[in-house]
Structure formats: structure tokens, C-alpha cells
Design a protein around this motif. Structure first.
Motif, PDB file in Angstrom:
ATOM      1  N   UNK A 189       3.718 -11.580  -1.946  1.00 20.48           N
ATOM      2  CA  UNK A 189       3.109 -12.520  -1.246  1.00 20.48           C
ATOM      3  C   UNK A 189       1.576 -11.909  -0.628  1.00 20.48           C
ATOM      4  N   UNK A 190       1.680 -10.587  -0.346  1.00 17.68           N
ATOM      5  CA  UNK A 190       0.462  -9.811   0.140  1.00 17.68           C
ATOM      6  C   UNK A 190      -0.422  -9.806  -0.951  1.00 17.68           C
ATOM      7  N   UNK A 191      -0.157  -9.423  -2.280  1.00 18.28           N
ATOM      8  CA  UNK A 191      -0.767  -9.682  -3.457  1.00 18.28           C
ATOM      9  C   UNK A 191      -1.461 -11.127  -3.673  1.00 18.28           C
ATOM     10  N   UNK A 192      -0.868 -11.856  -3.619  1.00 14.74           N
ATOM     11  CA  UNK A 192      -1.355 -13.199  -3.811  1.00 14.74           C
ATOM     12  C   UNK A 192      -2.255 -13.669  -2.573  1.00 14.74           C
ATOM     13  N   UNK A 193      -2.140 -13.301  -1.464  1.00 19.41           N
ATOM     14  CA  UNK A 193      -3.238 -13.334  -0.502  1.00 19.41           C
ATOM     15  C   UNK A 193      -4.404 -12.434  -0.882  1.00 19.41           C
ATOM     16  N   UNK A 194      -4.334 -11.242  -1.091  1.00 16.44           N
ATOM     17  CA  UNK A 194      -5.346 -10.436  -1.453  1.00 16.44           C
ATOM     18  C   UNK A 194      -6.351 -10.914  -2.650  1.00 16.44           C
TER      19      UNK A 194
END
Length: 92
Positions: A37-42
Motif C-alpha cells: 500500500x505504501x508503494x502504491x501511495x508513493x
């Protein structure tokens, strides 16, 4: 794979704080689905800000670091025949 004892300072969901054997300081365990999820947000933030915006390079460096952690996580799970805790579409 090996099994060792770790010191657990907090086992709060999605933010466990533990010290790996041989390390001076504890770290935070980020679950694989949370990392995804953090990667998608970035990715979304980089797309939104655009390459010409101030701060893009720093944001992109952050995204690349997160993505390298995720790639290592995925490769490790694959090595041990484990399924990912998130869905990623197959690229053609």
C-alpha cells in the motif's frame, strides 16, 4: 531460513517494534500488505506531483527505496513458496 529469538518491544498491529539479534537498535516490522500500500501511495504521489515539480527527486528516491523493499519481500516469499498477501496483476 533460520529461527532466532528477537526482542519485541511492541507488537502493535502494523507497527511491531523489535530488535533483530546482533543489531544495536530496534526496527519497525512493516507487514507486506502495508508495504504494498505504501508503494502504491508513493506511485500515486509521484504521478500527481509530476517530474518537473520541486521535491520530485526526493519523492522518487523514497518511492524507489520502498519498491526495493517490496521487491526483496516478494522474492523472499517466492523463494519459500509463499503466496503474497496482496494482489498484483501480471504484466504482459
Amino acid at each position: 531460513m533460520r529461527i532466532e529469538s528477537v526482542e519485541i518491544f511492541s507488537d502493535r498491529t502494523n507497527a511491531a517494534v523489535m530488535r533483530h539479534p546482533g543489531r544495536a537498535f530496534p526496527g519497525v516490522l512493516v507487514q507486506g500488505d502495508s508495504l504494498h500500500i505504501l508503494c502504491q501511495q508513493a506511485d500515486a504521489a509521484c504521478k500527481e506531483i509530476g517530474r518537473d515539480a520541486p521535491g520530485y527527486e526526493d519523492l522518487n528516491d523514497l518511492r524507489d527505496t520502498l519498491r526495493s523493499y517490496l521487491n526483496h519481500y516478494k522474492a523472499t516469499l517466492a523463494e519459500y513458496g509463499m503466496k503474497l498477501p496482496f494482489y498484483e496483476p501480471k504484466l504482459p
